[in-house]
Structures are given as C-alpha cells and as structure tokens.
Write a protein that holds these residues in place. Structure first.
Motif, short mmCIF file in Angstrom:
data_model
loop_
_atom_site.label_atom_id
_atom_site.label_comp_id
_atom_site.label_asym_id
_atom_site.label_seq_id
_atom_site.Cartn_x
_atom_site.Cartn_y
_atom_site.Cartn_z
N LYS A 82 4.11 3.60 -0.30
CA LYS A 82 3.76 5.29 0.00
C LYS A 82 2.54 5.12 0.61
O LYS A 82 1.34 4.65 0.37
CB LYS A 82 3.93 6.70 -0.62
CG LYS A 82 5.35 6.18 -0.99
CD LYS A 82 5.11 7.53 -2.45
CE LYS A 82 6.84 8.35 -2.33
NZ LYS A 82 6.51 9.10 -3.69
N PHE A 83 2.07 5.48 2.02
CA PHE A 83 0.38 5.65 2.06
C PHE A 83 0.39 7.31 2.44
O PHE A 83 1.00 7.67 3.73
CB PHE A 83 0.45 4.74 3.42
CG PHE A 83 1.05 3.84 3.06
CD1 PHE A 83 0.18 2.87 2.81
CD2 PHE A 83 2.12 2.95 3.50
CE1 PHE A 83 0.32 0.87 2.91
CE2 PHE A 83 2.31 1.83 3.72
CZ PHE A 83 1.80 0.45 3.11
N PRO A 84 -1.03 7.78 1.64
CA PRO A 84 -1.24 6.69 0.75
C PRO A 84 -0.97 6.60 -0.18
O PRO A 84 -0.08 7.90 -0.55
CB PRO A 84 -2.84 7.88 1.15
CG PRO A 84 -2.45 9.23 1.18
CD PRO A 84 -1.86 8.56 2.12
N CYS A 85 -1.00 5.98 -1.24
CA CYS A 85 -0.66 5.63 -2.64
C CYS A 85 -0.90 6.85 -3.46
O CYS A 85 -2.29 7.65 -3.92
CB CYS A 85 -0.51 4.04 -3.33
SG CYS A 85 -1.52 4.22 -3.44
N LYS A 86 -0.70 7.03 -5.02
CA LYS A 86 -0.88 7.75 -5.81
C LYS A 86 -2.69 7.55 -6.01
O LYS A 86 -3.56 8.42 -6.56
CB LYS A 86 -0.61 7.95 -7.05
CG LYS A 86 0.17 6.29 -7.80
CD LYS A 86 0.88 7.02 -8.34
CE LYS A 86 1.29 5.64 -10.00
NZ LYS A 86 1.71 6.25 -10.98
N HIS A 87 -3.29 6.21 -5.94
CA HIS A 87 -4.58 5.44 -6.62
C HIS A 87 -5.55 5.44 -6.04
O HIS A 87 -6.60 6.19 -5.43
CB HIS A 87 -3.69 3.85 -6.80
CG HIS A 87 -3.00 3.73 -7.78
ND1 HIS A 87 -1.66 3.17 -7.44
CD2 HIS A 87 -3.50 3.37 -9.09
CE1 HIS A 87 -1.25 2.66 -8.22
NE2 HIS A 87 -2.46 3.02 -9.65
N ALA A 88 -4.83 5.82 -4.36
CA ALA A 88 -5.99 6.10 -3.22
C ALA A 88 -6.21 7.73 -3.37
O ALA A 88 -7.24 8.30 -3.33
CB ALA A 88 -5.44 5.72 -2.05
#
Length: 458
Positions: A82-88
């Motif tokens: 996924k973009f953005p991911c949860k970290h981003a």
C-alpha cells in the motif's frame, strides 16, 4: 510557514491514506514511541520505525518536489504493497503534530538521501521523456491516424446501436424497465466498452440504477435517456459542431487527450497560486479515482485534477486540502474547461486561507452558465460564503445568513456523517463551504472554521 517549515495538518495527512485500515494503523504509529533518527527539511521527512523484527523500518516521504507533478513520494523498507504504508502515515502524523522528535533543518541520512537523489533523477528523466511525444508525433504518424479513425468508426457504430436501443425502450414503455433487471443494462454497457466508448458505457450503467430507485423514477429515467440521446446525436454529427463543443462531446463519450501530449502540445498554461479546495477518492473495486479541486487565488478560476490508482494503492497525485501552491496548470479542451493537468510547481506548497465565496443565487447562476455550455454537466464547483447548515424534515440545506435563499443538500449525502461535522464546525453560525452544485442539490466537501480558519474535509 514556521521555523519548522510547512507542516500539514493531521486531517491532510489522513486524507492520503489508501483505505480506512491504513488510516487506523497509521494513526497508531503517529506517536514518538516507535520512532528514532527522525528529521525533516524543506524536501522530505524521514525516520526509523521499530517493528516486530530486529531491524527498524526505514521510512522517508518526499513532501515537496518542485519538478514533480505527482505530489508526495513514499519509500519504506516494510513489505506493504500500500502507498503510503502505515509507517509513512505515522511518520507524517508525527511531523504534522509539530513534535520535537522530528527536528527540522537537518541533512537526511545516507539511505534517505540516496532515494531522494534517485527520485530527483527519475523525475527529471520523466520530464525529458515527455518531449519526444509532444505535438502528437509518433514513430508512424500514418498508423496512429488510422488507429484514431478506426476507433472513431467503432464509437460511431456503438452510438448508433445505443440510439436504437433507447428507441426500443421508449416504444416498449418505461414501465418495462422496472422488471427487466440490471442485466440488460449491463449487457448494453459491455457493448459500448467493446466499441471503445467508455463514456457511453458509464452513462448506460447509471441508467440501470434508476428503475425502482424511488418515487418519480420514470421521470428521472426519461430525463437521463434524453441527455444520452442528445450526446449520441452530437457525436454522430460532430463535424458540424464548434471546436470547443466538439472537444466536450469527445470527452463525454470517452475520447480524452493524453496528459503528456496536453502538457507538451503548446497550449498556454495558467500560472497562479492555486488553493487546494478538496480531495476526494471514489472506488469501483478495481480502480480508485482521486478528484482534487483547485481555485486560482488571482484568477478565481476553478480546476479539477484527476488521478487514478489500482486497488490497494492510493493514486499518485496527492495535494492535501488547505495548501496553496504556485504552479502552472494546462486545461483540457472543452466548451467549459475544468479538468486540468498539473505542470511545474515553482515554490513549496504553503498553508492557504479560506477562499472568497458567493451567495446561493450566484452559485446557482454559475452552475447554470456551465450547463448552458455543456448540457451533460452534472455539477460545478462553487464556494459558498456566509451560509448556515440547517437540518430539517425534508433534508439538509445551506441557507444564506441573511435568510434570503437556501440551497438543498444533494439527497445522496444524507447518510454521510460529514453533514453533522459541518454543523459542528458551524456552531450554528455562518461559515464558508466548498462543494459541487448540481441539479440534485449541493454536495459539501470542505468547510472553513469561522474560529480558526482551518480547512476541514467533510
């Protein structure tokens, strides 16, 4: 703009999430606990996020690139697709909160710097690669012209077939559409897809949702059939139409100009400081469509940017609501140009202010002007100022503070919690609201708090 640079709001960050699950997971990571080695400058935000493994995830977000029309860029060493991911998202939320754990004005670490440099090079290459395609040049112009002719012939055949099906529907009586089910409409839409007329297919599918949709559906079906028939006749007689209207008809049936060709085609770009009025995503299960509405602060001109993403991935273009950017837009041809392509951005985005608006009557007049030039126009973007949201037994409405006029809210919005959020932002008083105005009413998308002047997505 502060000593910490331009920071987005929490709401603007969450608007970037590809889905609700990512939004929730990212919110849990928007705290200092799992993060280390964070930093930011005018181009990017970076940090290390502790996960379940021994090595932390390396996360970097390019929040601004003057040459990139695609908006933010994301890089994370996690395996998420996924973009953005949860970290981003978590990193951006931490940054948006103004936390001291994200110091500003530092140089990025080597791993982040390498990715940022590569991104700058890739972006520059994309700009260079667009030049050979300018002016519609092709390796074989004759072959390209023949392909265009064949597609036009296919659309014309599909349009003629659809016209006959509409005639058969009227001869058989609209009441028969109630018991025919959706399969017949879906089969007709598939025929239009085969004819390379995606715009006609979409309108046929909309027709299929009208029977048994509530009181008065036969009248609505007749209205939409009439508009579709008008579009068919316009396309079949397109050679006799003025050029702007012909461009509109082409777009309505599904023939659009390639973005790269548009940007490189020599058409004059409109440079202005563009305020991001709203960003809205919709999905059909296979494709996510992102609509971003802009308004030129100098020209007062409205613009719509479209971006697409596959299932599970957010569209590449992301411009959080409330930001203002100095950029050049090139508008697609048409009798009432609205859709545009984002060109060069000249300065970093900065927080914007609430736009000037108009009353209800001027908003209706703006939609009427657009409808006169484009009969198939469903809605037109407008900014309402000094209006009060009012719930009632017959639905919501936005009333002028003076009480002279009111605009009903589109009934399709009645199930949205955003209407109560709008009332909460209002506090019973007048405020500025952006949305789209159409024949079904007004769809509110963004409100500006009268207390803080902050943009709130609805």
């Amino acid at each position: 703009m502060t000593q910490q640079g331009v920071r987005w709001t929490v709401e603007q960050v969450l608007a970037l999430a590809p889905d609700a699950a990512s939004r929730k997971a990212g919110s849990r990571l928007g705290v200092a606990g799992p993060w280390s080695a964070t930093g930011a400058n005018g181009e990017a935000v970076w940090g290390l996020c502790k996960g379940s493994g021994s090595k932390p995830y390396q996360t970097v977000v390019a929040v601004h690139d003057a040459q990139a029309a695609a908006g933010p860029g994301y890089k994370c060493s996690c395996p998420s697709r996924k973009f953005p991911c949860k970290h981003a998202l978590g990193l951006l939320l931490l940054w948006a909160e103004g936390a001291s754990t994200v110091p500003y004005g530092q140089d990025p670490p080597e791993w982040a710097g390498q990715w940022l440099e590569g991104r700058r090079q890739r972006t520059g290459q994309k700009v260079a690669d667009a030049a050979p395609a300018s002016g519609g040049r092709s390796a074989d112009p004759a072959a390209a012209r023949r392909r265009a002719e064949l597609r036009a012939e296919g659309i014309a055949a599909g349009a003629a077939e659809l016209e006959q099906r509409l005639i058969d529907l009227l001869h058989g009586g609209l009441a028969a559409a109630d018991g025919a089910g959706y399969a017949a409409w879906d089969e007709t839409a598939a025929r239009m897809v085969d004819a390379k007329a995606a715009g006609l297919a979409a309108r046929v599918r909309e027709l299929g949702t009208i029977p048994s949709s509530g009181a008065g559906w036969p009248a609505r079906l007749l209205e939409e059939c009439a508009l579709l028939h008008l579009l068919i006749r316009a396309y079949l007689g397109i050679s006799g139409l003025p050029e702007p209207l012909a461009a509109t008809v082409h777009a309505r049936v599904g023939l659009t100009t390639d973005t790269a060709d548009l940007l490189a085609g020599g058409q004059a770009a409109v440079r202005d400081r563009w305020l991001v009025l709203a960003q809205q995503d919709s999905s059909d299960g296979k494709l996510t469509t992102r609509r971003i509405w802009l308004r030129g602060e100098g020209s007062g001109r409205a613009a719509l940017l479209l971006s697409y993403g596959a299932a599970g991935a957010a569209p590449p273009l992301a411009l959080p609501t409330g930001l203002s950017l100095d950029a050049a837009l090139t508008f697609y041809p048409g009798s009432r140009p609205l859709r545009a392509a984002l060109g060069e951005q000249f300065t970093p985005p900065a927080p914007g202010t609430a736009p000037p608006g108009s009353g209800v009557e001027k908003a209706l007049a703006a939609y009427g002007d657009g409808l006169r030039e484009d009969p198939w126009l469903d809605t037109w973007p407008v900014v309402l100022s000094d209006v009060v949201p009012l719930p009632g037994p017959d639905g919501w409405q936005l009333a002028d503070a003076a009480g002279d006029a009111a605009l009903p809210v589109d009934p399709r919005c009645l199930g949205r919690t955003g209407l109560w959020q709008l009332a909460s932002v209002s506090g019973g008083g007048a405020l500025t609201v952006f949305g789209t105005c159409g024949h079904r009413g007004f769809t509110p998308l963004t409100a500006w708090s009268p207390d803080t002047a902050e943009a709130v997505s609805l």
